[in-house]
Design an enzyme around this catalytic site. Structure first.
Site, short mmCIF file in Angstrom:
data_model
loop_
_atom_site.label_atom_id
_atom_site.label_comp_id
_atom_site.label_asym_id
_atom_site.label_seq_id
_atom_site.Cartn_x
_atom_site.Cartn_y
_atom_site.Cartn_z
CG HIS A 101 53.21 22.13 8.39
ND1 HIS A 101 54.01 21.56 7.45
CD2 HIS A 101 53.20 23.45 8.13
CE1 HIS A 101 54.48 22.51 6.65
NE2 HIS A 101 54.00 23.66 7.03
CG ASP A 104 52.94 18.25 7.92
OD1 ASP A 104 52.12 18.68 7.09
OD2 ASP A 104 53.99 18.85 8.22
C1 XLS Z 1 55.87 26.94 1.71
C2 XLS Z 1 56.76 26.85 2.84
C3 XLS Z 1 56.32 25.93 3.95
C4 XLS Z 1 57.07 26.23 5.23
C5 XLS Z 1 56.50 25.63 6.46
O1 XLS Z 1 56.19 27.52 0.68
O2 XLS Z 1 58.02 26.50 2.35
O3 XLS Z 1 56.43 24.60 3.60
O4 XLS Z 1 58.42 25.80 5.13
O5 XLS Z 1 55.20 26.05 6.67
#
Ligand code: XLS
Ligand code: CA
Ligand code: CA
Length: 438
Positions: A101, A104
């Site tokens: 993200h 991140d």
């Molecule tokens: C949350 C999601 C998230 C997505 C990416 O539950 O799994 O981590 O994979 O935004």
């Protein structure tokens, strides 16, 4: 740059009898299964947020793991240290991809212009590390759920200004994804949903989500993004009801708004079970619609019923997953370990052992699925079960050449019919067990 994971070397394949916790028992990257190397069947990815970010915090307690990597959290020095840690970690495990993200990668600043500047800076450094190691980007995404401005959603927000911030974040995350050569771009609709219809204009929210996705496609293509956009379905959490409930719902949405040519599914195992489906069901639904793109490889805990994001170890599940993936002709994306170690598993060693567990579980899944396919009894049974559609009236039906009146006359000519052949579920389950444990 000094070594971060000291005392942990390159993780090697040692075979099933190895007792070394820091060795693969089943994942043998170069081994050929069904004509392809294991590592080609299983393009694994590291999730930046869980592996380099999540430190064991839960609703009731603070961090248990140290993910500072020797720097103060919330600084750019820490962002650089995460890059160093991430690449060292992936290199030692033989992981060839990562997913991220925007936030991140760098700490989010008050002003989006500063956040974007930081993203430009860190992505320059990531590019250097990618060149050095050959590690690639599987997909990028924008976090449009943590910042309080997204409390009513991003594409589904009630605020046009917040909608613009969502657009700005997507634009930048796409820029960075393209800069890093990412294969995909994910939309996970974390807050694209509602708590109560009493305060919700569902039609406007859905139309607006589609508008945002269309803008993303137009922009992405204009800057040379040739990969797939993905929707990652999830029925709930954090919202009570999320619009991308499951694969069938998301595919219907994409078709309704003319987005189906640019999008595929990113199926997460834990989200499938939250939706009341099996992982396998979600994979099959995506595959038969030509939309199986990528996988978030984790598992939930059916006794808990929330998104626990555990490392996958249930080999029945990975076997059935790999069966679906092989039958679908593989993934255009990869297997992203969107998974975190449990709160009490708080050491660097645990991070490695978690990935070893997951990679081995998928390697076993691959080996088993290949055996089931080569054995052929399951496929043969399914083929024969529907044999009545290969000839006579059945063939006319599948060719679209029959009318309701004709079928009605046909039924009348039969007068009565026998019940269909047995489904043989128990026999098939027994076959699976005998293949897995012979
Ligand atoms: C949350 C999601 C998230 C997505 C990416 O539950 O799994 O981590 O994979 O935004
Ligand atoms: Ca996920
Ligand atoms: Ca999840």
């Amino acid at each position: 740059m000094s070594e971060i994971f000291k005392n942990i070397g390159e993780i090697k394949y040692e075979g099933a009898s190895s007792k070394n916790p820091l060795a693969f028992k089943f994942y043998d990257a170069e081994k050929t299964v069904l004509g392809k190397k294991m590592k080609e069947h299983l393009p694994f990815a590291m999730a930046w947020w869980h592996n380099l970010g999540a430190a064991g915090t839960d609703m009731f307690g603070r961090d248990t793991a140290d993910k500072s990597f020797g720097k103060e959290k919330g600084t750019m020095e820490h962002a650089y240290a995460k890059v160093d840690a991430g690449f060292e970690f992936m290199k030692k495990l033989g992981i060839e991809y990562f997913c991220f993200h925007d936030v991140d990668l760098v700490p989010e600043a008050e002003d989006i212009k500063e956040t974007n500047r930081r993203l430009d800076e860190i992505s320059d450094y990531i590019l250097v590390k990618m060149k050095e190691t050959g590690i690639k980007c599987l997909w990028g995404t924008a976090n449009m759920f943590s910042n309080p401005r997204f409390m009513n959603g991003a594409g589904s927000t009630n605020s046009a200004e917040v909608f613009c911030f969502a657009a700005a974040q997507i634009k930048k995350a796409l820029d960075i994804t393209v800069k890093l050569g990412g294969k995909g771009y994910v939309f996970w609709g974390g807050r694209e949903g509602y708590e109560t219809l009493l305060n919700t204009d569902m039609k406007l929210e859905l139309d607006n989500i589609a508008r945002l996705m269309k803008m993303a496609v137009t922009y992405g293509r204009s800057i040379g993004f040739t990969g797939d956009f993905y929707i990652e379905p999830k029925p709930k959490e954090p919202m009570k009801h999320q619009y991308d409930f499951d694969a069938a719902t998301a595919i219907g949405f994409l078709r309704q708004y003319g987005l189906d040519k640019d999008f595929k599914m990113n199926i997460e195992a834990n989200h499938a079970t939250l939706a009341g489906h099996t992982f396998r069901h979600e994979l099959r639904t995506s595959a038969i619609n030509g939309m199986l793109g990528s996988i978030d490889a984790n598992q939930g805990d059916l006794l808990l019923g929330w998104d626990t994001d555990e490392f996958p170890w249930d080999v029945y599940e990975t076997t059935m997953c790999m069966y679906e993936v092989i039958k679908a002709g593989g993934l255009t994306g990869g297997f992203n370990f969107d998974a975190k170690t449990r709160r009490p598993s708080n050491t660097y060693e645990d991070m490695f052992e978690a990935f070893i567990l997951g990679m081995d579980a998928f390697a076993l899944g691959l080996i088993n699925a290949a055996k089931i396919i080569e054995d052929g009894r399951i496929d043969e049974f399914v083929k024969n079960k529907y044999a009545s559609f290969n000839e006579g009236i059945g063939k006319k039906i599948t060719k679209g050449e029959a009318s309701l009146e004709e079928l009605s006359s046909y039924a009348e000519s039969l007068g009565k019919t026998e019940i269909p052949c047995s489904g043989k579920q128990e026999r098939l389950q027994s076959i699976v067990n005998s293949i897995l444990f012979n």
